[in-house]
Design an enzyme around this catalytic site. Structure first.
Site, PDB file in Angstrom:
ATOM      1  N   GLN A  93       0.974  -1.284  -0.057  1.00 64.05           N
ATOM      2  CA  GLN A  93       0.162  -0.056   0.078  1.00 64.05           C
ATOM      3  C   GLN A  93       0.819   1.345  -0.154  1.00 64.05           C
ATOM      4  O   GLN A  93       1.666   1.543   0.997  1.00 64.05           O
ATOM      5  CB  GLN A  93      -0.776   0.126   1.090  1.00 64.05           C
ATOM      6  CG  GLN A  93      -1.868   1.499   1.340  1.00 64.05           C
ATOM      7  CD  GLN A  93      -2.546   1.352   2.668  1.00 64.05           C
ATOM      8  OE1 GLN A  93      -2.839   0.622   3.318  1.00 64.05           O
ATOM      9  NE2 GLN A  93      -2.984   2.785   2.832  1.00 64.05           N
ATOM     10  N   CYS A  99      -6.237   1.562   2.383  1.00 65.22           N
ATOM     11  CA  CYS A  99      -6.412   0.162   2.925  1.00 65.22           C
ATOM     12  C   CYS A  99      -7.578  -0.480   2.815  1.00 65.22           C
ATOM     13  O   CYS A  99      -7.619  -1.781   2.581  1.00 65.22           O
ATOM     14  CB  CYS A  99      -5.944   0.141   4.389  1.00 65.22           C
ATOM     15  SG  CYS A  99      -7.124   1.167   5.426  1.00 65.22           S
ATOM     16  N   HIS A 170      -7.409   1.012  10.386  1.00 68.86           N
ATOM     17  CA  HIS A 170      -6.720   0.347   9.129  1.00 68.86           C
ATOM     18  C   HIS A 170      -7.455  -0.967   8.829  1.00 68.86           C
ATOM     19  O   HIS A 170      -7.757  -1.993   9.860  1.00 68.86           O
ATOM     20  CB  HIS A 170      -5.313   0.181   9.478  1.00 68.86           C
ATOM     21  CG  HIS A 170      -4.413  -0.463   8.364  1.00 68.86           C
ATOM     22  ND1 HIS A 170      -4.222   0.214   7.361  1.00 68.86           N
ATOM     23  CD2 HIS A 170      -3.691  -1.646   8.354  1.00 68.86           C
ATOM     24  CE1 HIS A 170      -3.303  -0.598   6.516  1.00 68.86           C
ATOM     25  NE2 HIS A 170      -3.010  -1.692   7.164  1.00 68.86           N
ATOM     26  N   ASP A 185      -1.664  -7.399   4.759  1.00 71.79           N
ATOM     27  CA  ASP A 185      -1.612  -5.827   5.290  1.00 71.79           C
ATOM     28  C   ASP A 185      -0.814  -5.148   4.292  1.00 71.79           C
ATOM     29  O   ASP A 185       0.420  -5.521   4.513  1.00 71.79           O
ATOM     30  CB  ASP A 185      -1.194  -5.853   6.766  1.00 71.79           C
ATOM     31  CG  ASP A 185      -1.054  -4.511   7.333  1.00 71.79           C
ATOM     32  OD1 ASP A 185      -1.251  -3.515   6.418  1.00 71.79           O
ATOM     33  OD2 ASP A 185      -0.998  -4.167   8.381  1.00 71.79           O
TER      34      ASP A 185
END
Length: 236
Positions: A93, A99, A170, A185
């Site tokens: 990211q 996100c 997040h 993630d």
């Protein structure tokens, strides 16, 4: 949430709301057929509440507050050596507040063999174009894609709460690939394995990990769990 890999001049999007209806319209508009899969609220992590979630579950999204503790744990995890299956679709990211979109792309990107995307749709083209890219190249591809930026912006302003780019939460994704539960993630360096799992136990296995994360931050109520479930035709 801003990302450590975001440059000073990097793009920042408005965050997606943790709202299944918003996410469904977003995914369906980009090429996930409405009769293939949908996002659903997970109202709690106890067995009886997990049992209410439509099966089969293809992926689990988790929204949590960013704290100094979560940041420290993230750094520790990044320093650990890890070997993930080459079949795991993972991307970094680099766009601030992206996100939610990254979580949804991680969700769909790891189930392309389980669902049929509309041929020629954005998602179909995106995953075909980025299939052989590394996580950073995928991030760059997303960052320069105007169609996704417009779709994200429309979804971000479609929620029930006023959109703001100043957030401290997040999204991450949990998915099962090759019999392992992976945490995906985009702020971390790669997929994190949480041990054995299966398509039938994905929700329960992810719930165990999520419970552990919530217990480390008992002061906060700002958590949300959403499942991406495959739609199954009505039995006659």
């Amino acid at each position: 949430m801003a990302t450590p890999d975001e440059s000073p001049s990097a793009k920042r999007w408005l965050p997606l709301e943790a709202n299944p209806e918003v996410m469904n319209q977003f995914l369906w508009g980009l090429g996930l057929p409405e009769d293939e899969a949908e996002c659903c609220d997970v109202y709690g992590l106890d067995d009886e509440l997990l049992a209410m979630v439509p099966q089969p579950v293809l992926a689990v999204l988790f929204l949590f507050p960013i704290t100094s503790q979560t940041e420290e744990e993230g750094l520790l995890q990044d320093n650990e050596k890890r070997d993930a299956s080459s079949k795991v679709y993972f991307m970094k990211q680099t766009v601030g507040n992206a996100c939610g979109t990254i979580g949804l792309l991680h969700s769909v990107g790891n189930i392309t063999s389980e669902i049929k995307l509309e041929v020629g749709s954005f998602l179909d083209r995106f995953f075909k174009s980025t299939a052989s890219m590394d996580p950073w190249e995928r991030a760059s591809f997303l960052e320069t894609d105007r169609e996704m930026e417009v779709a994200h912006s429309a979804a971000a302003t479609a929620g029930e709460t006023e959109a703001s780019d100043n957030v401290d939460t997040h999204f991450i994704c949990f998915t099962c690939v090759d019999g392992e539960l992976y945490e995906l993630d985009g702020r971390k360096s790669g997929p994190i394995s949480h041990g054995a799992s299966s398509p039938t136990s994905l929700l329960q296995d992810a719930a165990k990990v999520i419970k552990g994360m919530i217990q480390k931050n008992p002061e906060s109520l700002n958590f949300n769990v959403i499942a991406l479930s495959k739609k199954v035709g009505d039995a006659f």
